[in-house]
Design an enzyme around this catalytic site. Structure first.
Site, mmCIF file in Angstrom:
data_model
loop_
_atom_site.group_PDB
_atom_site.id
_atom_site.type_symbol
_atom_site.label_atom_id
_atom_site.label_comp_id
_atom_site.label_asym_id
_atom_site.label_seq_id
_atom_site.Cartn_x
_atom_site.Cartn_y
_atom_site.Cartn_z
ATOM 1 N N ASP A 98 -10.130 3.292 2.572
ATOM 2 C CA ASP A 98 -9.972 2.565 3.232
ATOM 3 C C ASP A 98 -10.797 3.672 4.720
ATOM 4 O O ASP A 98 -11.584 3.526 5.154
ATOM 5 C CB ASP A 98 -8.853 2.266 3.610
ATOM 6 C CG ASP A 98 -8.419 1.118 3.467
ATOM 7 O OD1 ASP A 98 -8.840 0.031 3.240
ATOM 8 O OD2 ASP A 98 -7.152 0.617 4.130
ATOM 9 N N LYS B 33 0.611 -1.297 -0.307
ATOM 10 C CA LYS B 33 -0.282 -0.070 -0.060
ATOM 11 C C LYS B 33 0.989 1.326 -0.703
ATOM 12 O O LYS B 33 0.530 2.439 -0.704
ATOM 13 C CB LYS B 33 -1.425 0.132 0.639
ATOM 14 C CG LYS B 33 -2.633 -0.922 1.398
ATOM 15 C CD LYS B 33 -3.246 -0.785 2.686
ATOM 16 C CE LYS B 33 -4.493 -1.712 2.099
ATOM 17 N NZ LYS B 33 -5.395 -1.759 3.487
HETATM 18 P P1 NAP Z 1 -0.068 -2.838 10.871
HETATM 19 O O1 NAP Z 1 0.291 -1.529 9.994
HETATM 20 O O2 NAP Z 1 0.669 -3.697 10.989
HETATM 21 O O3 NAP Z 1 -0.384 -1.771 12.190
HETATM 22 C C1 NAP Z 1 -0.804 -2.406 13.729
HETATM 23 C C2 NAP Z 1 -1.117 -1.673 14.698
HETATM 24 O O4 NAP Z 1 -1.471 -2.496 15.861
HETATM 25 C C3 NAP Z 1 0.051 -0.767 14.780
HETATM 26 O O5 NAP Z 1 -0.113 0.358 15.702
HETATM 27 C C4 NAP Z 1 0.781 -1.748 15.676
HETATM 28 O O6 NAP Z 1 1.843 -1.254 17.049
HETATM 29 C C5 NAP Z 1 -0.743 -2.665 16.944
HETATM 30 N N1 NAP Z 1 -0.198 -3.741 17.305
HETATM 31 C C6 NAP Z 1 -0.044 -5.262 16.689
HETATM 32 N N2 NAP Z 1 0.018 -5.912 17.899
HETATM 33 C C7 NAP Z 1 -0.487 -5.343 18.731
HETATM 34 C C8 NAP Z 1 -0.256 -6.109 20.131
HETATM 35 N N3 NAP Z 1 -0.293 -7.536 20.346
HETATM 36 N N4 NAP Z 1 -0.841 -5.026 21.111
HETATM 37 C C9 NAP Z 1 -0.596 -3.696 21.011
HETATM 38 N N5 NAP Z 1 -0.826 -3.341 19.499
HETATM 39 C C10 NAP Z 1 -0.917 -4.493 18.672
HETATM 40 O O7 NAP Z 1 -1.661 -3.030 10.770
HETATM 41 P P2 NAP Z 1 -3.079 -2.489 9.682
HETATM 42 O O8 NAP Z 1 -3.040 -2.633 8.487
HETATM 43 O O9 NAP Z 1 -3.185 -1.087 10.626
HETATM 44 O O10 NAP Z 1 -4.186 -3.648 10.168
HETATM 45 C C11 NAP Z 1 -4.853 -3.617 11.975
HETATM 46 C C12 NAP Z 1 -6.511 -3.861 11.922
HETATM 47 O O11 NAP Z 1 -7.040 -3.587 11.351
HETATM 48 C C13 NAP Z 1 -6.023 -5.346 11.546
HETATM 49 O O12 NAP Z 1 -6.666 -6.356 13.123
HETATM 50 C C14 NAP Z 1 -6.119 -5.519 9.830
HETATM 51 O O13 NAP Z 1 -6.846 -6.383 9.966
HETATM 52 C C15 NAP Z 1 -7.998 -4.877 10.243
HETATM 53 N N6 NAP Z 1 -8.246 -3.911 9.011
HETATM 54 C C16 NAP Z 1 -9.388 -3.543 8.743
HETATM 55 C C17 NAP Z 1 -9.456 -3.256 7.402
HETATM 56 C C18 NAP Z 1 -11.157 -3.238 7.049
HETATM 57 O O14 NAP Z 1 -11.793 -2.608 6.182
HETATM 58 N N7 NAP Z 1 -11.849 -3.799 8.229
HETATM 59 C C19 NAP Z 1 -9.168 -3.158 6.574
HETATM 60 C C20 NAP Z 1 -7.447 -2.438 6.774
HETATM 61 C C21 NAP Z 1 -7.501 -3.164 8.340
HETATM 62 P P3 NAP Z 1 3.478 -1.340 16.499
HETATM 63 O O15 NAP Z 1 3.468 0.117 15.495
HETATM 64 O O16 NAP Z 1 3.490 -1.349 17.942
HETATM 65 O O17 NAP Z 1 3.860 -2.939 16.584
#
Ligand code: NAP
Length: 283
Positions: A101, A65
């Site tokens: 998004d 992305k």
């Molecule tokens: P990402 O860029 O990897 O970011 C994940 C975030 O969560 C980061 O801030 C990370 O912190 C934090 N995190 C990860 N593991 C953690 C833990 N064990 N404890 C506390 N914080 C934690 O991922 P993303 O793309 O933003 O996605 C995040 C979520 O949104 C996922 O579940 C994804 O499936 C969902 N999502 C849904 C949609 C939808 O259409 N419904 C679209 C996009 C994403 P650090 O930076 O400290 O690692």
């Protein structure tokens, strides 16, 4: 005439975009395919060349992305604010990129009659999804957006980006210390971390759920399981709950509308997602 759409990413094993868009295209009477374009880093250059020659548009997912940005000839403001592109239209060989998004998330709220205007938000996490959602909420004139995450730098960077996009105030909170805080001041609390996502659906962030009050909204971007433990805590207290399925649906609908400039067949797309998630629940 080009007759292909697709999703670019790696890996793409569990992506729900193909079933959703195939159903949408069929319902709209469009004879187009929606392919999985799985390319690792070494294959990306060649894949992009091929896409430019043969596709009329595509979605972009993890891990491209942000990496796709240099290929895009014209970046829409939503994508610039989100720092990422998830939808591309190819017009006379030019790549036009947007990010649906945040818009998809806003639509998932508004379809339920929830307007972010003047509301106080807490977003858990400061990754890609948090950025897309937060920038959209700022544009929708949220009153304030606090961010709680593990890494101070990342959280502060996102707050700086939000300050450039608009005027919602907000602070960074350390996720580790949130358990001792009071969450009653927020109108809407959004889980934008993967904590609680299948197969680790027993996991839950350590939050002061007892400080929640009636009238608040809990929103989880996760859609599998449909009710995470985070949402279960809200249900036990009679709060309004929103899972990530509508965001997934409406970001897909916004992509469809970006490609074709006509309303997406929402019902068919929703049904395809529900059916696929039902099958996954049985696995
Ligand atoms: P990402 O860029 O990897 O970011 C994940 C975030 O969560 C980061 O801030 C990370 O912190 C934090 N995190 C990860 N593991 C953690 C833990 N064990 N404890 C506390 N914080 C934690 O991922 P993303 O793309 O933003 O996605 C995040 C979520 O949104 C996922 O579940 C994804 O499936 C969902 N999502 C849904 C949609 C939808 O259409 N419904 C679209 C996009 C994403 P650090 O930076 O400290 O690692």
């Amino acid at each position: 005439m080009k007759n292909k759409l697709g999703i670019l990413g790696y890996p793409l094993g569990h992506s729900l975009s193909p079933v959703m868009h195939e159903a949408g295209l069929k319902a709209a009477g469009m004879d187009l395919s929606y392919d999985k374009i799985e390319a690792n880093y070494y294959e990306l250059q060649e894949a992009m060349h091929h896409i430019k020659e043969t596709y009329l548009g595509f979605n972009v997912t993890i891990p491209y992305k942000e990496k796709i940005m240099p290929w895009i000839d014209q970046v829409w403001p939503e994508a610039r604010a989100a720092g990422a592109v998830n939808t591309v239209r190819i017009d006379k060989g030019r790549l036009l990129g947007t990010n649906t998004d945040g818009k998809g998330y806003l639509r998932s709220l508004r379809e339920r009659g929830i307007d972010p205007l003047g509301r106080r938000f807490l977003i858990l996490g400061s990754g890609g999804a948090a950025r897309g959602v937060a920038t959209a909420l700022v544009s929708a004139k949220a009153a304030s957006i606090d961010l709680a995450s593990r890494k101070k730098n990342k959280g502060h960077n996102l707050l700086e980006i939000l300050a450039v996009v608009g005027s919602a105030g907000g602070s960074w909170l350390d996720l580790k210390t949130l358990a001792d805080k009071d969450l009653s001041a927020y109108d809407i609390i959004i889980n934008a971390t993967p904590v609680g996502m299948a197969p680790r659906d027993k996991d839950c962030l350590d939050l002061p759920f007892d400080s929640l009050r009636k009238g608040q909204i809990l929103s989880d971007l996760i859609y599998q399981p449909r009710q995470t433990r985070f949402l279960q805590e809200g249900q036990a207290r009679g709060l309004t709950l929103i899972n990530g399925l509508d965001m997934l649906l409406y970001q897909g609908a916004e992509s469809f509308e970006f490609w074709f400039d006509q309303p997406a067949p929402i019902q068919a797309m929703r049904q395809a997602l529900e059916d696929r998630l039902g099958e996954l629940d049985e696995d």
